[in-house]
Scaffold this motif. Structure first.
Motif, short mmCIF file in Angstrom:
data_model
loop_
_atom_site.label_atom_id
_atom_site.label_comp_id
_atom_site.label_asym_id
_atom_site.label_seq_id
_atom_site.Cartn_x
_atom_site.Cartn_y
_atom_site.Cartn_z
N ALA A 176 0.84 -1.20 0.00
CA ALA A 176 0.00 0.00 0.00
C ALA A 176 0.88 1.25 0.00
N ASP A 177 0.24 2.40 -0.05
CA ASP A 177 0.98 3.66 -0.10
C ASP A 177 1.85 3.88 1.13
N ASP A 178 1.46 3.28 2.27
CA ASP A 178 2.25 3.46 3.48
C ASP A 178 3.39 2.46 3.59
N GLY A 179 3.58 1.64 2.54
CA GLY A 179 4.70 0.72 2.53
C GLY A 179 4.45 -0.60 3.21
N HIS A 180 3.21 -0.88 3.61
CA HIS A 180 2.88 -2.14 4.27
C HIS A 180 2.04 -3.02 3.34
N PRO A 181 2.21 -4.35 3.44
CA PRO A 181 1.49 -5.25 2.53
C PRO A 181 -0.02 -5.24 2.78
N GLU A 182 -0.78 -5.39 1.71
CA GLU A 182 -2.21 -5.58 1.80
C GLU A 182 -2.64 -6.57 0.72
N PHE A 183 -3.82 -7.15 0.89
CA PHE A 183 -4.27 -8.22 0.00
C PHE A 183 -5.60 -7.85 -0.65
N LEU A 184 -5.73 -8.23 -1.90
CA LEU A 184 -7.00 -8.13 -2.61
C LEU A 184 -7.60 -9.53 -2.62
N PRO A 185 -8.76 -9.74 -1.99
CA PRO A 185 -9.35 -11.08 -1.93
C PRO A 185 -9.90 -11.48 -3.29
N PRO A 186 -10.10 -12.78 -3.52
CA PRO A 186 -10.69 -13.23 -4.79
C PRO A 186 -12.14 -12.75 -4.90
N ALA A 187 -12.61 -12.63 -6.11
CA ALA A 187 -13.96 -12.10 -6.36
C ALA A 187 -15.04 -12.98 -5.73
N TRP A 188 -14.80 -14.29 -5.64
CA TRP A 188 -15.82 -15.15 -5.06
C TRP A 188 -16.02 -14.87 -3.57
N PRO A 200 -9.40 -4.07 -0.23
CA PRO A 200 -8.12 -4.48 0.34
C PRO A 200 -8.26 -4.91 1.81
N ARG A 201 -7.52 -5.94 2.18
CA ARG A 201 -7.53 -6.43 3.55
C ARG A 201 -6.09 -6.48 4.07
N ARG A 202 -5.99 -6.33 5.40
CA ARG A 202 -4.67 -6.39 6.03
C ARG A 202 -4.71 -7.32 7.23
N ASN A 203 -3.54 -7.74 7.63
CA ASN A 203 -3.40 -8.50 8.86
C ASN A 203 -3.23 -7.51 10.01
N GLU A 204 -4.23 -7.45 10.90
CA GLU A 204 -4.17 -6.54 12.03
C GLU A 204 -3.53 -7.19 13.25
N TYR A 205 -3.27 -8.49 13.17
CA TYR A 205 -2.77 -9.21 14.34
C TYR A 205 -1.40 -8.70 14.77
N HIS A 206 -0.52 -8.43 13.80
CA HIS A 206 0.85 -8.03 14.13
C HIS A 206 1.00 -6.52 14.19
N HIS A 207 -0.09 -5.77 13.95
CA HIS A 207 0.01 -4.32 13.85
C HIS A 207 0.45 -3.70 15.16
N ARG A 208 1.43 -2.83 15.09
CA ARG A 208 1.87 -2.08 16.26
C ARG A 208 2.08 -0.62 15.85
N PRO A 209 1.54 0.32 16.58
CA PRO A 209 1.77 1.73 16.23
C PRO A 209 3.21 2.10 16.48
N ARG A 210 3.72 3.06 15.77
CA ARG A 210 5.06 3.58 15.98
C ARG A 210 4.97 5.03 16.41
N PRO A 211 5.80 5.50 17.37
CA PRO A 211 6.84 4.74 18.01
C PRO A 211 6.41 4.03 19.29
N HIS A 212 5.15 4.17 19.73
CA HIS A 212 4.70 3.51 20.93
C HIS A 212 4.57 2.01 20.64
N LEU A 213 5.23 1.18 21.41
CA LEU A 213 5.36 -0.23 21.06
C LEU A 213 4.88 -1.14 22.15
#
Length: 412
Positions: A378-390, A397-410
């Protein structure tokens, strides 16, 4: 109960509807519990507490009774959260997670900020499972009271580190049949050091595989046991650890660019575990530490190189950026992942951060098997996915929020 035949779409809609109704019923139970307490029924029936009364009345465990009492108080105090539970957008497990997150907020947080925190967490519930919501709850002050977040993060990290260090232990107990049971607890810093030492020696034995022609026969656990023994043998003989992907074993500490320029503050290890500013300063004294410097939006500006070859540094930076498998909903950590080329290397795609993403073995196959999923940065440099049409005709677009951490607060 045997259901009448339903199409796949009808079955999924039915599951969603029944689950939402179940959460609405849970909200009704919480309202009833609150009204029971308000009328003083437990005291009137000589019960020592609401929790004890619920345990006897509903024949549930003490833990479940305490959870009901806490949640009833929470939704009574927060109308927006109550509405979310009634609507089924916050389920019982998520509500327990939100209650736990609000319960540990510092005393300096006022009622207004506390209510706002509950509202924000409830808003995230439709897209986050309990585990990810628990992580979000730990960093909620970053969103509702950033002026308090850094000081609270440092206090929490230092307390957690102190407790973990005090509870460190290692025992080797002979079983009596030639085996010795190894048990222990390490703090995050010590675990990162041990992992960095073991990893180069945990790989399948390629030489033995080539000679025997049968492949590696050791389990991952056996390889780790062998690696621990080998590390100790090397230390005893005064040897040096082998290379790991072109670089010596090292620990990565991620910090923001502003913090590096001014004064170090909280960071996190390459396995995602947070460390306090005090630990960052102490580890930074060791020349083996590899700094990964982040820009204001979390973009990696520099991975710091200890050798001319960039392979090791790029992998460390990739681990720091993605935090694990980036496929939506996957919780696999970086060490279980492959570095996937978004544009195939065979088609001229470069081996750099702008063309790489971490994928676990399963989801790596999903992407390569032409299942309709597409990955991009994506524009912010992080991966995102386009799901299949079915799965999604609009292919949002979808992202994995599980590993998301704000910066710089960790605080994770």
């Amino acid at each position: 109960m045997r259901m009448t035949p339903l199409s796949q779409a009808e079955l999924l809609d039915f599951l969603d509807d029944v689950h939402a109704a179940q959460q609405t019923l849970h909200a009704a139970v919480l309202h009833a519990v609150r009204e029971v307490e308000r009328r003083g029924i437990p005291a009137g029936q000589r019960a020592p507490s609401l929790r004890a009364w619920l345990r006897g009345r509903l024949r549930i465990s003490t833990k479940a009774a305490l959870r009901l009492a806490e949640q009833a108080t929470l939704v009574d105090r927060d109308p927006s959260l109550d509405a979310a539970v009634i609507a089924g957008t916050v389920n019982a497990e998520q509500l327990a997670t939100i209650a736990a997150a609000l319960a540990v907020l510092p005393a300096s947080v006022g009622p207004q900020v506390r209510d706002q925190a509950g509202e924000v967490l409830a808003g995230w519930a439709p897209s986050l499972g309990p585990a990810a919501l628990r992580i979000a709850g730990r960093r909620i002050l970053d969103h509702v009271a950033p002026e308090l977040a850094e000081a609270e993060e440092e206090r929490w990290l230092r307390g957690s580190e102190r407790q973990a260090h005090e509870q460190r232990t290692l025992t080797l107990s002979p079983i009596g049949d030639g085996r010795v049971r190894v048990r222990g607890i390490l703090d995050s810093e010590a675990a990162a050091i041990v992992t960095a030492a073991l990893d180069p020696l945990c790989k399948p034995d390629a030489a033995a595989t080539e000679i025997a022609g049968t492949g590696e026969t050791r389990t991952p656990g056996q390889r780790r046991a062998d690696a621990l023994t080998e590390v100790c043998r090397i230390a005893l003989t005064g040897g040096r650890l082998p290379d790991n992907g072109g670089d010596r074993p090292q620990i990565a500490i991620t910090v923001s660019y502003d913090a590096l320029r001014n004064q170090l503050r909280a960071g996190h290890l390459d396995n995602g575990e947070p460390v306090s500013a005090e630990t960052v300063r102490r580890l930074a004294c060791d020349a083996r530490i590899l700094p990964i410097v982040l820009g204001g939006k979390g973009q990696i500006l520099d991975t710091g190189r200890t050798r001319r070859l960039a392979t090791g540094s790029i992998r460390l930076a990739l681990n720091a950026r993605d935090g694990g498998c980036v496929f939506p909903g996957c919780d696999r950590p970086p060490r279980w992942c492959d570095a996937h080329h978004i544009i195939s290397w065979t088609l001229g795609g470069p081996t750099d951060l702008a063309n790489l993403a971490l994928l676990c073995g399963f989801h790596h196959r999903v992407i390569h098997d032409d299942t309709g999923w597409q990955i991009r940065l994506a524009d912010d440099g992080h991966p995102e996915f386009l799901p299949p049409a079915w799965l999604d005709p609009d292919r949002q677009p979808r992202r994995n929020e599980y590993h998301h951490r704000p910066r710089p607060h960790l605080r994770t």
